[in-house]
Structures are given as structure tokens and as C-alpha cells.
Motif scaffolding. Structure first.
Motif, mmCIF file in Angstrom:
data_model
loop_
_atom_site.group_PDB
_atom_site.id
_atom_site.type_symbol
_atom_site.label_atom_id
_atom_site.label_comp_id
_atom_site.label_asym_id
_atom_site.label_seq_id
_atom_site.Cartn_x
_atom_site.Cartn_y
_atom_site.Cartn_z
ATOM 1 N N VAL A 241 0.853 -1.188 0.000
ATOM 2 C CA VAL A 241 0.000 0.000 0.000
ATOM 3 C C VAL A 241 0.889 1.238 0.000
ATOM 4 O O VAL A 241 1.740 1.402 0.880
ATOM 5 C CB VAL A 241 -0.932 0.006 1.225
ATOM 6 N N THR A 242 0.711 2.089 -1.002
ATOM 7 C CA THR A 242 1.557 3.280 -1.144
ATOM 8 C C THR A 242 0.679 4.469 -1.547
ATOM 9 O O THR A 242 -0.496 4.307 -1.881
ATOM 10 C CB THR A 242 2.615 3.097 -2.257
ATOM 11 N N PHE A 243 1.281 5.658 -1.542
ATOM 12 C CA PHE A 243 0.641 6.774 -2.213
ATOM 13 C C PHE A 243 0.566 6.440 -3.707
ATOM 14 O O PHE A 243 1.435 5.732 -4.247
ATOM 15 C CB PHE A 243 1.423 8.070 -2.013
ATOM 16 N N LEU A 244 -0.437 6.961 -4.382
ATOM 17 C CA LEU A 244 -0.691 6.572 -5.779
ATOM 18 C C LEU A 244 0.540 6.686 -6.685
ATOM 19 O O LEU A 244 0.853 5.734 -7.416
ATOM 20 C CB LEU A 244 -1.853 7.395 -6.352
ATOM 21 N N PRO A 245 1.268 7.824 -6.675
ATOM 22 C CA PRO A 245 2.393 7.920 -7.610
ATOM 23 C C PRO A 245 3.595 7.070 -7.228
ATOM 24 O O PRO A 245 4.545 6.959 -8.007
ATOM 25 C CB PRO A 245 2.755 9.411 -7.606
ATOM 26 N N ASP A 246 3.553 6.447 -6.037
ATOM 27 C CA ASP A 246 4.668 5.609 -5.585
ATOM 28 C C ASP A 246 4.479 4.143 -5.975
ATOM 29 O O ASP A 246 5.380 3.326 -5.765
ATOM 30 C CB ASP A 246 4.835 5.700 -4.060
ATOM 31 N N TRP A 247 3.302 3.802 -6.518
ATOM 32 C CA TRP A 247 3.048 2.405 -6.874
ATOM 33 C C TRP A 247 3.593 2.143 -8.283
ATOM 34 O O TRP A 247 3.017 2.560 -9.269
ATOM 35 C CB TRP A 247 1.552 2.077 -6.814
#
Length: 270
Positions: A241-247
């Protein structure tokens, strides 16, 4: 109409719609004056709102490519909105013309617009249904026509659960879909959050939520802990689970976006 009381909305072009405002934020053309007026009002008070829409769309596209890399060629996109530029069938069918896509939305303009957009596409369709009614969606004739449940499915629940209130038990809802997915399937989720935002951004999120509620679009922000719990029963794909731009980013550029801490994303394998 489902027997749970979750039915498609009536068409009301005088009231703004979250699906059509989202289309407007993405630069689409399937929206009307009340939607644009509402979206512009939101953007005037919450300047980064279109950034969140674009980060969410970018996450969706990366997930679809990730699914394709793992041999997934059939997709169900819940709460899809209007399948405009860069949506699931465009990304998937660019690589595999036989990829099958079932979109689901209960907003009538999204449904009508998608029917027109997909009229000549035998491998993609849209169902007008409420995401809170898994049985109606998974058992729908169009779903059964396009999706082979003896093979893995790529389920996308991207940017829609923020409209599902606690009274509708989103964790149980996700689990109901997951239980119907064949082994080897994947589940992607994204959601609005503000728990790691600075005080100014957090105040913006509160304003955003209030504006949507005033338009009768009930929006909820959730914590990482609650969001992560929805992947129960799956094996989380790295990086979790990450912030969106980190996935699994394509480039570093999005990671500098002001809206980076305002959305969580993740993918789990069934």
C-alpha cells in the motif's frame, strides 16, 4: 433494479455528477454545464483536485499494464465513470485486441456515453449497476458473456470506494467480490486519504468533502490501516500500500505532485 434497493440513478442533467466532474477534470468532453460549474467551484477552493484525478487515472493505467504483464486479459472496472481517454479498454486492447472489459457505473450519463463509445467494440461493455450489489454485477448477462470465471480476472476498484459510506461496509463489499474471483486473479484499490497531509492540505480535503456533500455526492477519506485491511485474503503485490504515484511509477515526475499524499493505492493477488 437490484432487490437490495441499489438501483441505477435517474438521469438529472441539472444536478452535478461526480462521474462527469471527474471526466471534466481529466479533460474529457462528456460533461454538462452544471458539472463544469461545480468542478470549477471545487477547483477554485481546492486547486489540486484535478491532480488527484490524474494521479488516480495514471495509477489505473499502470495497474492495467501490470495485469497484462501477468497474463490477465479480462477486466472488471467498478465505478468506471465515463471510459474516456486512456481508460481500461484502450490500454488493454492496444496490447491485446481480444482483451475483454466490463465497465460498471450507475450514473446514467456515464452509462449512455459509454454505450455510444463502445458500440463498435464487441470485447468491451458497460453495465448500469450499483457497485454495492456484487451479485447483480457478477451475475449480469454481459459480465457472463465477456468474462470467463474459470480464468484469472483483473478487478479494478479505483477511485470509487470513497463514495461508499461506512453504513455500506466497504470491507465486506470488497471481500464479497474477492470471494468470487478465481485463484490467480488480482484486486486493485485506490482511495482518498489525508492522514499524512500537512495541515493546509488536510483543510483542503475537508473543504473538498464538504463541497461534494453539498452536491449530494457523499465522499469519505480513510486511513492507511482501514484501506490496507480491505486486501485481507489476498497477497499484497510489492510495493504494498503506497501513495498513488509511488506504486510502480513510470517516472519520478508524479512523485513531486502536491497531491501525492492524498491517495492510497495497492494491488493484491487472490
Amino acid at each position: 433494479m437490484s432487490n437490495h434497493g441499489y438501483g441505477p440513478r435517474e438521469l438529472d442533467l441539472d444536478a452535478p455528477s461526480a462521474a462527469r466532474a471527474y471526466d471534466y477534470f481529466l479533460g474529457g468532453a462528456h460533461n454538462f454545464e452544471p458539472d463544469r460549474r461545480f468542478a470549477d467551484e471545487v477547483r477554485a477552493m481546492v486547486p489540486w483536485v484535478a491532480n488527484v484525478a490524474k494521479l488516480n487515472r495514471s495509477f489505473l493505467q499502470r495497474v492495467v499494464r501490470f495485469y497484462l504483464d501477468r497474463g490477465i486479459t479480462q477486466f472488471i472496472d467498478l465505478g468506471s465513470g465515463i471510459p474516456t481517454v486512456g481508460n481500461v479498454h484502450e490500454v488493454a486492447q492496444a496490447r491485446d485486441p481480444e482483451a475483454a472489459v466490463v465497465y460498471v457505473d450507475f450514473e446514467p450519463v456515464a452509462w449512455h456515453s459509454a454505450q455510444t463509445l463502445l458500440a463498435d467494440n464487441p470485447r468491451a461493455t458497460i453495465i448500469q449497476a450499483d457497485v454495492r450489489d456484487p451479485a447483480a454485477i457478477l451475475g449480469h448477462p454481459d459480465t457472463r458473456r465477456l468474462i470467463d470465471f474459470s480464468r484469472p480476472v483483473g478487478l479494478l476498484v479505483v477511485g470509487v470506494l470513497l463514495f461508499v459510506g461506512p453504513e455500506d461496509r466497504p470491507a465486506e463489499l470488497v471481500a464479497a467480490y474477492r470471494r468470487e474471483l478465481p485463484p490467480g486473479s488480482y484486486l486493485a484499490l485506490s482511495h482518498l486519504t489525508d492522514e499524512d497531509a500537512d495541515p493546509a492540505l488536510r483543510a483542503d480535503v475537508e473543504r473538498l468533502i464538504a463541497l461534494y456533500w453539498s452536491a449530494n455526492e457523499h465522499v469519505h477519506s480513510r486511513t492507511r490501516e482501514e484501506f490496507a485491511s480491505w486486501f485481507e485474503g489476498t497477497e499484497l503485490v510489492s510495493p504494498g500500500v503506497t501513495f498513488l504515484p509511488d506504486w510502480r511509477p513510470d517516472s519520478a515526475e508524479e512523485r513531486d505532485d502536491v497531491a501525492r499524499p492524498l491517495g492510497y493505492g495497492g494491488v493484491g493477488r487472490v
